[in-house]
Design a protein around this motif. Structure first.
Motif, mmCIF file in Angstrom:
data_model
loop_
_atom_site.group_PDB
_atom_site.id
_atom_site.type_symbol
_atom_site.label_atom_id
_atom_site.label_comp_id
_atom_site.label_asym_id
_atom_site.label_seq_id
_atom_site.Cartn_x
_atom_site.Cartn_y
_atom_site.Cartn_z
ATOM 1 N N ALA A 286 0.822 -1.209 0.000
ATOM 2 C CA ALA A 286 0.000 0.000 0.000
ATOM 3 C C ALA A 286 0.855 1.258 0.000
ATOM 4 C CB ALA A 286 -0.932 -0.002 1.208
ATOM 5 N N ALA A 287 2.040 1.174 0.607
ATOM 6 C CA ALA A 287 2.918 2.344 0.681
ATOM 7 C C ALA A 287 3.589 2.651 -0.653
ATOM 8 C CB ALA A 287 3.971 2.128 1.761
ATOM 9 N N ALA A 288 3.473 1.742 -1.617
ATOM 10 C CA ALA A 288 4.036 1.949 -2.958
ATOM 11 C C ALA A 288 2.915 1.753 -3.974
ATOM 12 C CB ALA A 288 5.191 0.976 -3.218
ATOM 13 N N PRO A 289 2.027 2.727 -4.126
ATOM 14 C CA PRO A 289 0.830 2.534 -4.963
ATOM 15 C C PRO A 289 1.144 2.212 -6.418
ATOM 16 C CG PRO A 289 1.047 4.825 -4.238
ATOM 17 C CD PRO A 289 2.033 4.035 -3.463
ATOM 18 N N TRP A 290 2.361 2.494 -6.888
ATOM 19 C CA TRP A 290 2.716 2.176 -8.268
ATOM 20 C C TRP A 290 2.769 0.666 -8.516
ATOM 21 C CZ3 TRP A 290 7.178 -0.666 -8.878
ATOM 22 C CH2 TRP A 290 8.110 -0.621 -7.834
ATOM 23 N N LEU A 291 2.784 -0.142 -7.439
ATOM 24 C CA LEU A 291 2.798 -1.595 -7.615
ATOM 25 C C LEU A 291 1.470 -2.138 -8.127
ATOM 26 C CD1 LEU A 291 4.718 -2.569 -4.348
ATOM 27 C CD2 LEU A 291 5.551 -2.900 -6.695
ATOM 28 N N CYS B 34 18.138 -12.264 -8.266
ATOM 29 C CA CYS B 34 18.700 -11.235 -7.390
ATOM 30 C C CYS B 34 17.627 -10.215 -7.012
ATOM 31 C CB CYS B 34 19.921 -10.579 -8.008
ATOM 32 S SG CYS B 34 19.626 -9.612 -9.487
ATOM 33 N N ILE B 35 16.601 -10.084 -7.851
ATOM 34 C CA ILE B 35 15.387 -9.333 -7.524
ATOM 35 C C ILE B 35 14.221 -10.213 -7.955
ATOM 36 C CG2 ILE B 35 14.057 -7.214 -7.848
ATOM 37 C CD1 ILE B 35 16.638 -5.844 -8.766
ATOM 38 N N HIS B 36 13.397 -10.614 -7.005
ATOM 39 C CA HIS B 36 12.264 -11.476 -7.339
ATOM 40 C C HIS B 36 11.056 -10.684 -7.835
ATOM 41 C CE1 HIS B 36 14.237 -14.740 -4.993
ATOM 42 N NE2 HIS B 36 13.530 -15.524 -5.789
ATOM 43 N N HIS B 37 10.888 -9.478 -7.316
ATOM 44 C CA HIS B 37 9.642 -8.749 -7.545
ATOM 45 C C HIS B 37 9.903 -7.256 -7.409
ATOM 46 C CE1 HIS B 37 5.567 -7.214 -6.784
ATOM 47 N NE2 HIS B 37 5.144 -8.304 -7.424
ATOM 48 N N PRO B 38 9.167 -6.414 -8.134
ATOM 49 C CA PRO B 38 9.372 -4.963 -8.027
ATOM 50 C C PRO B 38 9.173 -4.397 -6.626
ATOM 51 C CG PRO B 38 8.163 -5.464 -10.035
ATOM 52 C CD PRO B 38 8.243 -6.760 -9.257
ATOM 53 N N VAL B 39 8.470 -5.104 -5.736
ATOM 54 C CA VAL B 39 8.340 -4.604 -4.367
ATOM 55 C C VAL B 39 9.711 -4.434 -3.718
ATOM 56 C CG1 VAL B 39 8.149 -6.842 -3.192
ATOM 57 C CG2 VAL B 39 6.983 -4.835 -2.241
ATOM 58 N N GLN B 40 10.716 -5.177 -4.202
ATOM 59 C CA GLN B 40 12.057 -5.051 -3.643
ATOM 60 C C GLN B 40 12.776 -3.791 -4.123
ATOM 61 O OE1 GLN B 40 12.910 -9.249 -4.803
ATOM 62 N NE2 GLN B 40 13.853 -9.384 -2.768
ATOM 63 N N LEU B 41 12.198 -3.069 -5.082
ATOM 64 C CA LEU B 41 12.677 -1.729 -5.390
ATOM 65 C C LEU B 41 12.124 -0.742 -4.366
ATOM 66 C CD1 LEU B 41 13.011 -3.304 -8.133
ATOM 67 C CD2 LEU B 41 12.748 -1.075 -9.243
ATOM 68 N N ALA B 42 10.852 -0.904 -4.033
ATOM 69 C CA ALA B 42 10.237 -0.022 -3.039
ATOM 70 C C ALA B 42 10.825 -0.233 -1.658
ATOM 71 C CB ALA B 42 8.724 -0.259 -3.012
ATOM 72 N N GLU B 43 11.166 -1.489 -1.346
ATOM 73 C CA GLU B 43 11.766 -1.848 -0.053
ATOM 74 C C GLU B 43 12.931 -2.796 -0.314
ATOM 75 O OE1 GLU B 43 11.338 -0.878 2.965
ATOM 76 O OE2 GLU B 43 9.497 0.295 2.852
ATOM 77 N N PRO B 44 14.123 -2.273 -0.638
ATOM 78 C CA PRO B 44 15.254 -3.149 -0.989
ATOM 79 C C PRO B 44 15.660 -4.104 0.123
ATOM 80 C CG PRO B 44 15.674 -0.899 -1.704
ATOM 81 C CD PRO B 44 14.442 -0.843 -0.840
ATOM 82 N N GLY B 45 15.238 -3.846 1.357
ATOM 83 C CA GLY B 45 15.591 -4.730 2.464
ATOM 84 C C GLY B 45 14.749 -5.983 2.558
ATOM 85 N N ILE B 46 13.754 -6.136 1.705
ATOM 86 C CA ILE B 46 12.921 -7.341 1.733
ATOM 87 C C ILE B 46 13.712 -8.514 1.146
ATOM 88 C CG2 ILE B 46 10.877 -8.458 0.767
ATOM 89 C CD1 ILE B 46 9.452 -5.788 0.935
#
Length: 315
Positions: A50-55, A235-247
């Protein structure tokens, strides 16, 4: 009809991206079930989404559950036909019920994209996980034989050595028995030493180390005519890891190293023209990394469904 194995539908044309003189097509295998996201990336809660509505709506559904997919990138480069990862595969015994004994029309899709099995020159295995090696082989009577009989299958030596020196649980032994060892036994597997600055395997196509998810994982860097793209592997599974790289991923072997690798890559790609092609990103699958406050977002670049200049067809 199984909820985990949806009925076949008429496939859309394989979307394509041009990178200079190179052409990359996404060849779909399956959309992964909704429960995959919470299991794979437990830190990607609905609140984080929700904090990254572009997802939404492309990368997460209305309930803020991640969308993920299994596909292959098919690359036409300098007269060569190259596949990057081969998905889950058909008819294989798997512990994950969503992957168990799949029955998809993947090979038909591959052929419609201009990559019939007999035309493939190279198969890049970014790492040796079950959902990246499955179509390495197909059933022939009681045996598993290479699906791409004239191709060289490439993976990093560091990746091979890690699994060769690890005590494997039975599901992973089964995966090696049916999807990796037959390729090696047919003399088609090449183990590559991949230096830190990358290893070119074809004109404009290089493997780049991306350790952490597995020790020997590589990404695939495409360079042609001043344009660049990068196929992620995991190395990146999903774009949510751009919004929160620590996931981190639930299945990262070394989460700290995986996180460091991901952060370094995102910092390098941010606000450049390098196209990021996600190995599990659902459509539109590709985009440009843009800074977004203290993190990043993906500016989507959908593929085209018409024929690129070279046609992408088999000789």
């Amino acid at each position: 009809m199984s909820l985990l194995h949806p009925a076949r539908t008429e496939p859309a044309p394989a979307p394509a991206w041009t990178v200079g003189d190179l052409v990359v097509r996404r060849v779909d295998e399956v959309e992964l079930p909704a429960q995959t996201g919470p299991w794979l990336l437990p830190g990607a809660t609905p609140e984080v989404v929700a904090a990254a509505p572009w997802l939404q709506p492309d990368f997460a559904d209305a309930d803020r559950v991640l969308r993920l997919a299994s596909h292959t990138f098919a690359v036409a480069a300098g007269g060569l036909r190259i596949l990057v990862d081969t998905g889950i595969g058909n008819g294989k015994d798997r512990a994950n019920p969503a992957w168990h004994r799949l029955d998809t029309d993947y090979l038909d899709r591959l052929e419609r994209a201009g990559f019939p099995p007999g035309s493939v020159d190279l198969v890049v295995l970014t790492h040796l996980h079950t959902d990246h090696v499955g179509w390495n082989t197909r059933r022939d009577g009681d045996a598993w034989v290479p699906t791409f009989p004239r191709a060289r299958y490439l993976t990093s030596r560091a990746e091979w050595d890690h699994w060769a020196g690890t005590e494997l649980e039975e599901p992973r032994r089964q995966m090696f028995r049916d999807s990796v060892h037959p390729v090696a036994e047919h003399g088609l597997l090449d183990l590559l030493d991949v230096p830190a600055d990358g290893l070119e395997i074809a004109p404009g196509v290089a493997l780049v180390p991306m350790p952490g998810h597995t020790p020997g994982q590589v990404a695939v860097r495409l360079t042609s005519g001043g344009a660049t793209a990068l196929i992620t592997g995991d190395c990146i599974h999903h774009p949510v890891q751009l919004a929160e790289p620590g996931i981190d991923s639930h299945v990262d072997i070394d989460p700290a190293l995986a996180g460091a690798t991901r952060r370094k890559l995102l910092a390098e790609l941010a606000d450049t023209d390098t196209l990021l092609l996600g190995s599990h990103f659902p459509p539109p699958t590709a985009g440009l990394v843009r800074r977004d406050g203290a993190a990043y977002r993906l500016l989507a670049v959908p593929g085209t469904t018409g024929r690129p200049a070279d046609g992408g067809t088999a000789p």
